[in-house]
Design an enzyme around this catalytic site. Structure first.
Site, PDB file in Angstrom:
ATOM      1  N   ASN A 121      -9.942 -75.087 -78.132  1.00  0.00           N
ATOM      2  CA  ASN A 121      -9.801 -76.444 -78.626  1.00  0.00           C
ATOM      3  C   ASN A 121      -9.940 -76.491 -80.136  1.00  0.00           C
ATOM      4  O   ASN A 121      -9.896 -75.478 -80.810  1.00  0.00           O
ATOM      5  CB  ASN A 121     -10.838 -77.349 -77.950  1.00  0.00           C
ATOM      6  CG  ASN A 121     -10.497 -77.578 -76.490  1.00  0.00           C
ATOM      7  OD1 ASN A 121      -9.688 -78.404 -76.177  1.00  0.00           O
ATOM      8  ND2 ASN A 121     -11.106 -76.792 -75.621  1.00  0.00           N
ATOM      9  N   GLU A 160      -1.951 -87.904 -76.832  1.00  0.00           N
ATOM     10  CA  GLU A 160      -1.388 -87.151 -77.970  1.00  0.00           C
ATOM     11  C   GLU A 160      -1.482 -85.631 -77.751  1.00  0.00           C
ATOM     12  O   GLU A 160      -0.605 -84.888 -78.197  1.00  0.00           O
ATOM     13  CB  GLU A 160      -2.061 -87.556 -79.280  1.00  0.00           C
ATOM     14  CG  GLU A 160      -3.550 -87.272 -79.348  1.00  0.00           C
ATOM     15  CD  GLU A 160      -4.199 -87.778 -80.644  1.00  0.00           C
ATOM     16  OE1 GLU A 160      -3.549 -88.532 -81.374  1.00  0.00           O
ATOM     17  OE2 GLU A 160      -5.358 -87.407 -80.900  1.00  0.00           O
ATOM     18  N   GLU A 166      -5.245 -95.665 -91.075  1.00  0.00           N
ATOM     19  CA  GLU A 166      -5.750 -94.287 -91.011  1.00  0.00           C
ATOM     20  C   GLU A 166      -6.634 -94.107 -92.242  1.00  0.00           C
ATOM     21  O   GLU A 166      -6.152 -94.205 -93.369  1.00  0.00           O
ATOM     22  CB  GLU A 166      -4.599 -93.279 -91.006  1.00  0.00           C
ATOM     23  CG  GLU A 166      -5.030 -91.825 -91.072  1.00  0.00           C
ATOM     24  CD  GLU A 166      -6.088 -91.457 -90.031  1.00  0.00           C
ATOM     25  OE1 GLU A 166      -5.789 -91.473 -88.845  1.00  0.00           O
ATOM     26  OE2 GLU A 166      -7.249 -91.148 -90.431  1.00  0.00           O
ATOM     27  N   HIS A 225      -2.126-100.631 -88.718  1.00  0.00           N
ATOM     28  CA  HIS A 225      -2.708 -99.298 -88.605  1.00  0.00           C
ATOM     29  C   HIS A 225      -3.440 -98.924 -89.886  1.00  0.00           C
ATOM     30  O   HIS A 225      -2.879 -99.020 -90.973  1.00  0.00           O
ATOM     31  CB  HIS A 225      -1.620 -98.250 -88.327  1.00  0.00           C
ATOM     32  CG  HIS A 225      -2.196 -96.882 -88.095  1.00  0.00           C
ATOM     33  ND1 HIS A 225      -1.796 -95.765 -88.780  1.00  0.00           N
ATOM     34  CD2 HIS A 225      -3.188 -96.472 -87.262  1.00  0.00           C
ATOM     35  CE1 HIS A 225      -2.496 -94.723 -88.357  1.00  0.00           C
ATOM     36  NE2 HIS A 225      -3.339 -95.122 -87.440  1.00  0.00           N
ATOM     37  N   GLU A 259     -12.344 -84.603 -78.530  1.00  0.00           N
ATOM     38  CA  GLU A 259     -10.973 -84.480 -78.016  1.00  0.00           C
ATOM     39  C   GLU A 259     -10.758 -83.130 -77.322  1.00  0.00           C
ATOM     40  O   GLU A 259      -9.864 -82.358 -77.669  1.00  0.00           O
ATOM     41  CB  GLU A 259      -9.991 -84.727 -79.162  1.00  0.00           C
ATOM     42  CG  GLU A 259     -10.138 -86.148 -79.703  1.00  0.00           C
ATOM     43  CD  GLU A 259      -9.218 -86.501 -80.848  1.00  0.00           C
ATOM     44  OE1 GLU A 259      -8.433 -85.633 -81.279  1.00  0.00           O
ATOM     45  OE2 GLU A 259      -9.286 -87.635 -81.334  1.00  0.00           O
ATOM     46  N   GLU A 270     -10.501 -94.465 -78.935  1.00  0.00           N
ATOM     47  CA  GLU A 270      -9.943 -93.232 -78.391  1.00  0.00           C
ATOM     48  C   GLU A 270     -11.149 -92.389 -77.969  1.00  0.00           C
ATOM     49  O   GLU A 270     -11.573 -92.446 -76.832  1.00  0.00           O
ATOM     50  CB  GLU A 270      -9.091 -92.529 -79.434  1.00  0.00           C
ATOM     51  CG  GLU A 270      -8.389 -91.307 -78.879  1.00  0.00           C
ATOM     52  CD  GLU A 270      -7.802 -90.481 -79.994  1.00  0.00           C
ATOM     53  OE1 GLU A 270      -8.477 -90.264 -81.018  1.00  0.00           O
ATOM     54  OE2 GLU A 270      -6.652 -90.039 -79.846  1.00  0.00           O
ATOM     55  N   HIS A 306      -9.865 -95.045 -83.369  1.00  0.00           N
ATOM     56  CA  HIS A 306      -9.677 -93.660 -82.923  1.00  0.00           C
ATOM     57  C   HIS A 306     -10.618 -92.733 -83.695  1.00  0.00           C
ATOM     58  O   HIS A 306     -10.949 -93.011 -84.845  1.00  0.00           O
ATOM     59  CB  HIS A 306      -8.227 -93.225 -83.156  1.00  0.00           C
ATOM     60  CG  HIS A 306      -7.301 -93.683 -82.077  1.00  0.00           C
ATOM     61  ND1 HIS A 306      -6.333 -92.865 -81.533  1.00  0.00           N
ATOM     62  CD2 HIS A 306      -7.227 -94.863 -81.404  1.00  0.00           C
ATOM     63  CE1 HIS A 306      -5.678 -93.537 -80.602  1.00  0.00           C
ATOM     64  NE2 HIS A 306      -6.192 -94.738 -80.511  1.00  0.00           N
ATOM     65  N   GLU A 307     -11.014 -91.665 -83.066  1.00  0.00           N
ATOM     66  CA  GLU A 307     -11.908 -90.645 -83.643  1.00  0.00           C
ATOM     67  C   GLU A 307     -13.297 -91.184 -83.968  1.00  0.00           C
ATOM     68  O   GLU A 307     -14.121 -90.498 -84.554  1.00  0.00           O
ATOM     69  CB  GLU A 307     -11.315 -89.967 -84.884  1.00  0.00           C
ATOM     70  CG  GLU A 307     -10.116 -89.098 -84.612  1.00  0.00           C
ATOM     71  CD  GLU A 307      -8.799 -89.860 -84.629  1.00  0.00           C
ATOM     72  OE1 GLU A 307      -7.931 -89.562 -83.793  1.00  0.00           O
ATOM     73  OE2 GLU A 307      -8.623 -90.753 -85.472  1.00  0.00           O
TER      74      GLU A 307
HETATM   75  C1  NOJ Z   1      -4.959 -89.500 -84.581  1.00  0.00           C
HETATM   76  C2  NOJ Z   1      -4.828 -90.634 -83.640  1.00  0.00           C
HETATM   77  O1  NOJ Z   1      -5.438 -90.364 -82.417  1.00  0.00           O
HETATM   78  C3  NOJ Z   1      -3.355 -90.914 -83.468  1.00  0.00           C
HETATM   79  O2  NOJ Z   1      -3.164 -91.916 -82.485  1.00  0.00           O
HETATM   80  C4  NOJ Z   1      -2.779 -91.312 -84.804  1.00  0.00           C
HETATM   81  O3  NOJ Z   1      -1.406 -91.498 -84.656  1.00  0.00           O
HETATM   82  C5  NOJ Z   1      -3.029 -90.240 -85.843  1.00  0.00           C
HETATM   83  N1  NOJ Z   1      -4.414 -89.882 -85.859  1.00  0.00           N
HETATM   84  C6  NOJ Z   1      -2.626 -90.683 -87.238  1.00  0.00           C
HETATM   85  O4  NOJ Z   1      -3.474 -91.701 -87.693  1.00  0.00           O
HETATM   86 CA    CA Z   2      -7.156 -88.622 -81.974  1.00  0.00          CA
END
Ligand code: NOJ
Ligand code: CA
Length: 714
Positions: A194, A509, A416, A414, A172, A503, A484-485
Site C-alpha cells: 500500500n 479511486e 484541494e 472543490h 486508504e 472519504e 477527503h483524507e
Molecule cells: C484524492 C481524493 O480522494 C480524490 O477524490 C481527489 O480527486 C484527489 N485527491 C484530488 O484532489
Molecule cells: Ca483519497
C-alpha cells in the site's frame, strides 16, 4: 447470587480490588465492572451474555514532564449511576428515529499525594460500551500534556481481525484478515503493498477495528466524538492479546494538550453474536452531542455526477498546463500559459456534465481542477498557490453558475488543500464567501500529501482541530462538507450534520490505482462506516480502465451488479454516480437503478451479514412507500436467501431485480447482469445467486392498479 454481583466478586478475587462497581445494560446482556487494583490502578471488564469480552483492562495516562502520572494511586471519591432514554431524529440517516438508551456509571477518582481528580464515565447500551475520561476544573491539574494514553482493551483470545496498519497519514488501505497473532508478520507486507507514508508499529492497527472470536462473537473497537484530541490507533501486545490506545503524536511527539475542564473522546466497544447488529448500531452517534445547527433545512442529501473519474483514470488532467512547478512557466499571467489540451474542467466539458445531470435527475455536478494551483502542488510558488477563488482561464465561474442554475443543478465546489493547512485556513472565509456568491452550497475538500507545516501528520490533535474548524465555519455559511483524507469520522455528523461525507478509507479511486480487494466493500460497513458516511463514489460500469485511458492498466474488481448494490450497502446521504456519462449511456437499463435509488431513509433492515463475505440490506425511502435492497458479495460464489417480511402486509410491490448473470465474475466477466421484474409481497422469499465480487440490487415500488396483471410473482 445475581450474575453481575457474582462477576464483581470474581473480579475482586482475581485482582484484589477493594472497591468494585458494576453496571448492567438496559437489556441486562452486558455487565461492566469497574474497580481499583491494590495500587489504585483503575481497571474495567466487560461481559456479554455471561461471558467475558474484555478482560480486566487498565485505564490511565502518562503525562509529559510529570513524576506522578495518572496511572495509579487513585481512590474512589464518588460514584453515580443513572439511566438515560431518549429518541432523536437525525437530519439525514439510515433510520427516521434513533433511540439513545443507556445506563451510566460515573466514577470520580482522586489521586493520593497529587490530589488530582479524574472522572471516568461509562455508558452501557444494548449494543456495547462507551467510556471516556473527564478532568474537572481543579487547581491541581489545570494545563497538562499527554505523553501516552494507556487505555487497554484486553481480548479474551486470538480473534480474527479485519485490520489496516496504524499509519498517521492514511487510512486508504485494503483490509487484511488474520488472527491477532499474525498481525506482526503480515504488517510489513500490507505496508509495502500500500501507500504508507509515515511510521508504523509492527502490531499497530487503526480503528474502527472489527474482530470475531472463535465462538462467534463480533467485537468492534473505535472511538466517538473525536474533538480537540488526537486520533487513536491501537497497539497490540500479541503475547497477551491486549490492545492499548496509541495516540497520534504531533511534530514534537506530544499527544494531547489539555486544559481542564476537558474530556477525552469516548472509547467504544460494540459487541454482538449477530454481525447484523454491528452494522445497525447507532452507539457511536449516540455518544456525540445533539445537533448544534439550529435550522438545518438547508442540509440536503445529494446525488451527484462529476468531472472526476476522467482525471482519476488519467483520461484528463486537473491542471491546465503541463508545466511543473508553475514558476518555470516564466509568465505571471496564467492566461498566457500554454494549455496542455487535456484539462478536464473546461466550460464545454462541465456543461456536458450539467446537461447529463439535468437529464437524469441528479442534484449536482462536482468539478475538480477548476482553480489555479494544481501545477504547484506544494505551494512553492508565490504566484500560483491554491487560493480557492481563482479559476483557470477555460473555466468561467459566472457562465457555468448561470448555466447550472437554469438547468436546476448545483455545482459542487472543490478545495484541494494539498495538505497546506495554514494556507487553507488563511483563505477559508474568502473561499466560503466566494462559494455563496456563486451559488455553491457544498464543498469537497481534500488533504493529499504530507501535511504542512512539516512534521505534522493527518491525525494529530492540531489537524483534528483544523478539520473541525472547517466544518463549523462551513456551518456558519450554510455549506455542506465532504472532506477527503481527513481523520476518519467518529459520529460528529450528529452534532454537525453539514458534514455529509468523508472519504478516510480506501475509496473507488483505488480501483483506478491498481485495484482493491473484491471483498473490500463487505468490510467498510463494519469498520469505516460506523463513524459516519463515506463518499465512496460507486457506480463504475466500465471495469477495463484501459478503455478510458490506454495507459491505465487497472481493473475495477467488482461486477456491475455489485456497483449498483453499493448505493444501498454503503449508506451515505451523498452518493455519486462516478463513471463517465458515455458509460452510463451504454447501459441505460442498469443506470435506471442509480437514477431511482433513494439517498435518505426512514428505515433500514440488515438481512444478511458476515465481515469479508457478504452484506444484504433493505432500506425504506424517506417519506415514501418504496424500498431498495442491496447485496454485496466477497470472493466466493453464493446464494443469498432473504425474506421480504419487512414489507407492509397486504401490499404488492413491483420488484426490479438487477443481478449478476450466471457466468458473471468480478475479474473475467464483470458486466454480465440480468434484470427481471416480479411481484413481491411480505410473504415472498428470494434465492439469488451472487457472483464472486458480485451482488444484486432491487427496487420495490408499490404496484399500481392493473400493474399486477400478467406479472409474475416471486
Ligand atoms: C484524492 C481524493 O480522494 C480524490 O477524490 C481527489 O480527486 C484527489 N485527491 C484530488 O484532489
Ligand atoms: Ca483519497
Amino acid at each position: 447470587m445475581k450474575k453481575g454481583l457474582q462477576l464483581a466478586c470474581i473480579f475482586v478475587l482475581c485482582f484484589g480490588n477493594i472497591m468494585a462497581q458494576q453496571l448492567t445494560s438496559p437489556d441486562k446482556k452486558f455487565v461492566l465492572v469497574f474497580a481499583l487494583q491494590g495500587d489504585g490502578t483503575p481497571v474495567y471488564q466487560l461481559d456479554y451474555n455471561g461471558k467475558q469480552v474484555v478482560k480486566p483492562s487498565k485505564l490511565g495516562f502518562v503525562l509529559k514532564g510529570d513524576k506522578q502520572s495518572l496511572l495509579n494511586q487513585f481512590t474512589v471519591v464518588d460514584q453515580k449511576q443513572s439511566t438515560f432514554d431518549e429518541s432523536w431524529n437525525p437530519v439525514w440517516g439510515e433510520v427516521k428515529t434513533i433511540r439513545n438508551h443507556y445506563n451510566e456509571l460515573a466514577v470520580t477518582l482522586s489521586q493520593k499525594e497529587s490530589n488530582r481528580k479524574m472522572l471516568i464515565r461509562f455508558r452501557l447500551f444494548n449494543d456495547g460500551l462507551g467510556f471516556r475520561y473527564e478532568f474537572p476544573q481543579q487547581k491541581e491539574l489545570a494545563y497538562f500534556v499527554i505523553k501516552e494514553e494507556r487505555t487497554q482493551f484486553a481480548m479474551t483470545g486470538n480473534h480474527t481481525a479485519y485490520w489496516i496498519p496504524g499509519d498517521y497519514d492514511t487510512q486508504e488501505y485494503d483490509f487484511t484478515t488474520s488472527k491477532l497473532s499474525e498481525i506482526r508478520e503480515l504488517m510489513k507486507k500490507s505496508i509495502t503493498d500500500n501507500l504508507a507514508q509515515t511510521s508504523f508499529s509492527p502490531t499497530g492497527v487503526q480503528t474502527s477495528l472489527m474482530m470475531k472470536s472463535s465462538d462467534g462473537i463480533y467485537i468492534n473497537l473505535h472511538e466517538a466524538a473525536l474533538i480537540n484530541y488526537s486520533c487513536m490507533h491501537l497497539n497490540l501486545d500479541d503475547k497477551n492479546m491486549v490492545f492499548e490506545s496509541w495516540l497520534t503524536p504531533d511534530a514534537k511527539g506530544d499527544k494531547g494538550y489539555m486544559q481542564a475542564p476537558c474530556t477525552t473522546p469516548w472509547r467504544t466497544v460494540i459487541v454482538s453474536s449477530d454481525a447484523r447488529d454491528i452494522l445497525a448500531s447507532k452507539m457511536i452517534y449516540n455518544l456525540n452531542e445533539p445537533n448544534k445547527i439550529k435550522d438545518p433545512g438547508w442540509i440536503k442529501p445529494v446525488k451527484y455526477v462529476g468531472v472526476w473519474w476522467e482525471m482519476i483514470t488519467g483520461k484528463s488532467s486537473w491542471s491546465y498546463t503541463n508545466e511543473y512547478p508553475s514558476v518555470q512557466l516564466g509568465v505571471t499571467d496564467f492566461t498566457k500559459a500554454k494549455p496542455s489540451g487535456t484539462h478536464g474542467a473546461t466550460n464545454a466539458n462541465v456543461k456536458k456534465y450539467i446537461d447529463f445531470a439535468a437529464k437524469h435527475g441528479f442534484d449536482a455536478v462536482l468539478v475538480e481542477g477548476w482553480n489555479i494551483g494544481w501545477e504547484d502542488w506544494f505551494g512553492n510558488s508565490k504566484d500560483y498557490v491554491f487560493d480557492f477563488v481563482t479559476p483557470y482561464p477555460d473555466f468561467n465561474v459566472q457562465e457555468l453558475r448561470d448555466y447550472a442554475k437554469a438547468k436546476g443543478v448545483r455545482i459542487i465546489m472543490h478545495h484541494e488543500t494539498s495538505g497546506s493547512v495554514r494556507n487553507y485556513e488563511r483563505h477559508l472565509d474568502t473561499a466560503y464567501r466566494f462559494m455563496k456568491q456563486n451559488g455553491y452550497n457544498a464543498v469537497k475538500s481534500g488533504y493529499v500529501g504530507p501535511i504542512l507545516p512539516r512534521g505534522e501528520t493527518h491525525y494529530s490533535q492540531w489537524i483534528v482541530n483544523h478539520y473541525q474548524y472547517a466544518i463549523e465555519k462551513a456551518a456558519d455559511y450554510q455549506i455542506m462538507v465532504n472532506a477527503h483524507e481527513a481523520v476518519r469520522p467518529t459520529g460528529i455528523a450528529r452534532t454537525y450534520p453539514n458534514l455529509i461525507g468523508n472519504e478516510s478509507a480506501r475509496g473507488t479511486e483505488y480501483q483506478a490505482f491498481g485495484g482493491s480487494k473484491a471483498n473490500h466493500v463487505t468490510l467498510l460497513p463494519f469498520t469505516r462506516l460506523l463513524g459516519g458516511p463515506m463518499d465512496y463514489t460507486p457506480g463504475i460500469f466500465e471495469m477495463d480502465l484501459s478503455k478510458l485511458n490506454p495507459a491505465n492498466k487497472s481493473h475495477v474488481n467488482s461486477t456491475l451488479a455489485n456497483q449498483l448494490a453499493l448505493y444501498v450497502t454503503m449508506y451515505s446521504p451523498l452518493q455519486m454516480a462516478a463513471d463517465l456519462p458515455e458509460n452510463y449511456d451504454r447501459f441505460p437499463d442498469a443506470f435506471q437503478f442509480i437514477k431511482d435509488v433513494a439517498i435518505d431513509w426512514d428505515d433500514s433492515k440488515y438481512l444478511e451479514a458476515e465481515p469479508g463475505e457478504y452484506i444484504t440490506v433493505a432500506r425504506k425511502a424517506k417519506g415514501k412507500d418504496e424500498w431498495y435492497l442491496g447485496s454485496v458479495n466477497g470472493y466466493s460464489k453464493r446464494t443469498s436467501k432473504i425474506s421480504f417480511d419487512f414489507l407492509d402486509k397486504g401490499t404488492t410491490y413491483i420488484a426490479t431485480i438487477y443481478a449478476d448473470a450466471k457466468d458473471a465474475d468480478f475479474k473475467s466477466n464483470p458486466q454480465a447482469y440480468v434484470i427481471r421484474k416480479v411481484l413481491v409481497k411480505n410473504t415472498s422469499k428470494l434465492q439469488q445467486l451472487c457472483a464472486p465480487g458480485g451482488g444484486y440490487a432491487i427496487s420495490l415500488m408499490v404496484a399500481g392498479k392493473g400493474a399486477t396483471k400478467g406479472s409474475k410473482s416471486l
